[in-house]
Structure formats: C-alpha cells, structure tokens
Scaffold this motif. Structure first.
Motif, mmCIF file in Angstrom:
data_model
loop_
_atom_site.group_PDB
_atom_site.id
_atom_site.type_symbol
_atom_site.label_atom_id
_atom_site.label_comp_id
_atom_site.label_asym_id
_atom_site.label_seq_id
_atom_site.Cartn_x
_atom_site.Cartn_y
_atom_site.Cartn_z
ATOM 1 N N LEU A 112 0.830 -1.205 0.000
ATOM 2 C CA LEU A 112 0.000 0.000 0.000
ATOM 3 C C LEU A 112 0.866 1.257 0.000
ATOM 4 C CD1 LEU A 112 -2.867 -0.903 2.518
ATOM 5 C CD2 LEU A 112 -2.999 -0.800 0.020
ATOM 6 N N GLU A 113 1.932 1.229 0.789
ATOM 7 C CA GLU A 113 2.831 2.387 0.844
ATOM 8 C C GLU A 113 3.562 2.588 -0.478
ATOM 9 O OE1 GLU A 113 3.652 1.991 5.670
ATOM 10 O OE2 GLU A 113 5.067 1.155 4.211
ATOM 11 N N LEU A 114 3.986 1.489 -1.090
ATOM 12 C CA LEU A 114 4.642 1.578 -2.396
ATOM 13 C C LEU A 114 3.679 2.138 -3.436
ATOM 14 C CD1 LEU A 114 6.926 1.023 -4.408
ATOM 15 C CD2 LEU A 114 6.105 -1.343 -4.559
ATOM 16 N N ASP A 115 2.444 1.696 -3.384
ATOM 17 C CA ASP A 115 1.465 2.183 -4.344
ATOM 18 C C ASP A 115 1.239 3.688 -4.183
ATOM 19 O OD1 ASP A 115 -0.480 1.304 -6.453
ATOM 20 O OD2 ASP A 115 -1.879 2.263 -5.061
ATOM 21 N N THR A 116 1.205 4.149 -2.956
ATOM 22 C CA THR A 116 1.055 5.588 -2.706
ATOM 23 C C THR A 116 2.262 6.362 -3.237
ATOM 24 O OG1 THR A 116 -0.308 5.204 -0.741
ATOM 25 C CG2 THR A 116 0.791 7.335 -0.904
ATOM 26 N N MET A 117 3.454 5.813 -3.051
ATOM 27 C CA MET A 117 4.663 6.462 -3.567
ATOM 28 C C MET A 117 4.601 6.588 -5.086
ATOM 29 S SD MET A 117 7.425 4.484 -1.156
ATOM 30 C CE MET A 117 8.889 5.187 -1.911
ATOM 31 N N CYS A 118 4.168 5.533 -5.765
ATOM 32 C CA CYS A 118 4.080 5.561 -7.226
ATOM 33 C C CYS A 118 3.017 6.554 -7.695
ATOM 34 C CB CYS A 118 3.786 4.166 -7.767
ATOM 35 S SG CYS A 118 5.199 3.033 -7.679
ATOM 36 N N LYS A 119 1.909 6.631 -6.980
ATOM 37 C CA LYS A 119 0.874 7.609 -7.328
ATOM 38 C C LYS A 119 1.423 9.028 -7.201
ATOM 39 C CE LYS A 119 -3.505 5.241 -6.370
ATOM 40 N NZ LYS A 119 -3.084 3.870 -6.629
ATOM 41 N N THR A 120 2.214 9.271 -6.164
ATOM 42 C CA THR A 120 2.794 10.593 -5.959
ATOM 43 C C THR A 120 3.756 10.955 -7.081
ATOM 44 O OG1 THR A 120 2.600 10.379 -3.553
ATOM 45 C CG2 THR A 120 4.162 12.019 -4.380
ATOM 46 N N LEU A 121 4.551 9.992 -7.529
ATOM 47 C CA LEU A 121 5.577 10.256 -8.534
ATOM 48 C C LEU A 121 5.051 10.206 -9.966
ATOM 49 C CD1 LEU A 121 8.467 8.135 -6.949
ATOM 50 C CD2 LEU A 121 8.388 10.632 -7.120
ATOM 51 N N LEU A 122 4.009 9.379 -10.208
ATOM 52 C CA LEU A 122 3.605 9.111 -11.589
ATOM 53 C C LEU A 122 2.128 9.375 -11.882
ATOM 54 C CD1 LEU A 122 5.609 5.802 -11.964
ATOM 55 C CD2 LEU A 122 6.101 7.927 -13.169
ATOM 56 N N GLY A 123 1.363 9.722 -10.864
ATOM 57 C CA GLY A 123 -0.050 9.983 -11.093
ATOM 58 C C GLY A 123 -0.939 8.841 -10.638
ATOM 59 N N ASP A 124 -2.224 9.131 -10.544
ATOM 60 C CA ASP A 124 -3.175 8.168 -10.005
ATOM 61 C C ASP A 124 -3.359 6.979 -10.947
ATOM 62 O OD1 ASP A 124 -4.880 7.137 -8.142
ATOM 63 O OD2 ASP A 124 -6.626 8.273 -8.821
#
Length: 346
Positions: free
Chosen positions: A276-288
């Motif tokens: 879940l934390e990794l997914d949030t990091m990717c959303k922050t860097l690359l978009g939803d």
C-alpha cells in the motif's frame, strides 16, 4: 584478481560485475550466464563494452567451467522465483539451484578459489513468520513484541528457527547452504553465505513473483494493470543492489573476517515498505492509477525485515532507502524506455 560471477548477466550479477570493474579496472571480471531470463541478453553488450568477459554457459553443465580460471567465485545464479515449481518447472529449479551449485563449488575447489554465496531470506519457514503476532495499522503490519529467538523490533536475525516449510525455492537455497557447509568441513572450501531479502535497483526486470518494486514502477510508467494480493499491508525491506555491492566488495577484500559465517542482509526497518505504501509512492511520482485487489496467495509472507545487527558489527550497513531505490528505477526506465517497453509493456 580474477572474479567469476555466475548469473553474471542477471540483475544482481551484472550490477556486481559492472561495479567491480568500475572500482577495480585492472581486475579480470568474468560474467557467466545462460541468458534464460528475459532481458538478460540486453546486459551482455554493456558488459563487454566495459571490458568484462562474458561467457555463455550454464551452471548445470560442469564442462562449461573447465577452461575458466578465477580467484573468487560469486555464486549469484539461481531460479530466483518464490513461485518456482508450483506449476511445473521443478526439474529446472532443482537442477539450477542444487546441481548448479555443486558444479560451481567443484570448479572453486579446482581453482582454490574463495566463494561468496548469495542465499535468501526464504530459507526461513513461512509458518514460523506468518504465525507471529503483528500489529496492524492503516497501511502496514508491524512486528509485535514476540518472545521468540531471532525476532525483535529490528526484524529477523540469523537465530530465527529453520523448522518448517519454506517453498521449494527456499528449500533449494537452504540445502545449498548445507552443501557448502560440508564442502567447508570436508574439503577446506573458503566460503561466506549471505541471506538477502528483496534486492532492487536500476536494471531489474521485475515480475509478479520476483522484483516487485521494479514491477510496480514499470507498470505505473507504462500504464499496465496491477493487482495487490491480500490487504496490501505486507511488508518487505528493500536492499539496494549498490548497497549489496558495497558488502560484496568488503567481503572480497577482508574475506577472513566473514569466512564460515551466515549473514542476514537487507535494507532493514528504515528501508521497509508495504505494498500500500509503495502504491502511494508511485501515485505521488507518476499519477493516479486504479489497482485491483485479489485473494492472498498461499506462499506470501505477512512481513519480512532483515535484522542486520550481525553484519553491521563487521562494518557494513545499507545507505540507500526505498525512495532512493524507487527513483533510481524510474530514472533507468525513462532513460531506456524504448528498449524496455517490449519487456514491461508486452
């Protein structure tokens, strides 16, 4: 010095080869690989351009070692998937991880070479780890205080019990460790065993069952579907491949200090992340991006973090955290987008 790396065109092996050649340009580095894993062939050109000798061979074939000369063997060849053997492929798994190891050790004995063996945290049984008490927050599991040998707030140490089932992959690696022990005792082999958790960094061709950090970054980048198995609160520590190189470099050049020992090596608690934390990091860097949820798989662990206390006491500790590693991966994907798209976007 002549350093021979099995699995030398794979993610870990090629990174070790490149870093060794960059730091010690006068060393003779040999990368040995059967190029079975998709994408590994892309590393061969770069290895050769850097002055690293590439040998197309297979650890399962003892004759492929006959003409090689080396002082240090880094045994990084393996079928590395935790899911290996579940749906066939058991013969290749066992041939590579066990018979391949024996061929490598025999070659090392012949050359009177020192051996650094890359084992895995998966030697520790799933039922031991999953049966522990965990605290559950909104985004991750955390180790609860457990009065069990090898378990602390720092994670899992080398004292964790080995009693129980661990996957065929983990069994082949633990069996390999025992075989190395016998070679050390009976034939005087000089060896070091490193049990690593998740290794990640630029140059990794991640899959669902191995290399999840790269898989997540690449699927976000190329807008490919992703699924979380279970709650997504499962936690792993991430060891940057360059931190692994720092350790291997230290062990090669101060071998006696580490010889005949096993070490848990990983990013540690400070470099741990849940899905879940990794997914949030990717959303922050690359978009939803919408991510699906599926049922937990039978071979998944709730939690694994390496307690590095033993290896820390000998002068090594990781320097790079999860954010550093994720950004390195994304930079590599962006820089090599055209070459990588057929691997990640197909």
């Amino acid at each position: 010095m002549r350093i021979f790396i099995t699995g030398g065109a794979g993610f870990v092996g090629s990174n070790l080869a490149v870093n060794l050649k960059a730091k010690y340009p006068n060393y003779h580095i040999i990368a040995f690989d059967n190029l079975r894993r998709r994408g590994s062939e892309l590393n061969v050109k770069n290895l050769r351009e850097l002055g690293i000798e590439f040998v197309h061979g297979d650890v399962r074939n003892s004759e492929d070692f006959e003409s090689l000369e080396f002082d240090v063997l880094i045994e990084a060849s393996a079928e590395p998937s935790v899911m290996a053997g579940m749906n066939g492929g058991r013969k290749y798994l066992i041939d590579t991880n066990l018979n391949g190891l024996v061929n490598s050790l025999e070659a090392a004995l012949k050359q009177r070479a020192k051996v650094i063996f890359l084992s895995t945290s998966r030697v520790y049984p799933m039922e031991v780890i999953n049966s522990l008490n965990y605290e559950e927050s909104q985004t991750r599991y955390s180790l609860h205080v457990n009065n069990i040998a090898g378990v602390s707030e720092r994670g899992f140490s080398e004292k964790l019990s080995l009693d129980g089932y661990r996957t065929l992959y983990g069994a082949t690696k633990l069996s390999s460790e025992y075989i190395i022990d016998e070679y050390v005792h009976m034939f005087g082999l000089k060896a070091i065993i490193n049990r690593s958790g998740v290794i990640a960094g630029a140059g990794q061709f991640g899959k669902v069952d191995q290399g999840f950090l790269t898989l997540w970054a690449a699927n976000y980048y190329f807008n490919k579907p992703l699924s979380i198995f279970g709650s997504g609160k499962q936690v792993r520590d991430i060891l940057n491949v360059n931190d692994l190189f720092d350790l291997i470099d230290l062990q090669i050049h101060a071998f006696d200090k580490f010889e005949k020992e096993r070490f848990n090596i990983g990013g540690g608690l400070d470099s741990s992340v849940s899905l879940l934390e990794l997914d949030t990091m990717c959303k922050t860097l690359l978009g939803d991006k919408k991510v699906a949820f599926q049922e937990l798989r039978g071979l998944d662990l709730k939690y694994y973090v390496s307690d590095n206390t033993k290896i820390n006491s000998l002068g090594w500790q990781p320097k790079r955290n999860v954010t550093n590693t994720l950004k390195e991966i994304l930079f590599w994907i962006e820089k090599n987008e055209k070459e990588l798209e057929w691997i990640f976007a197909s």
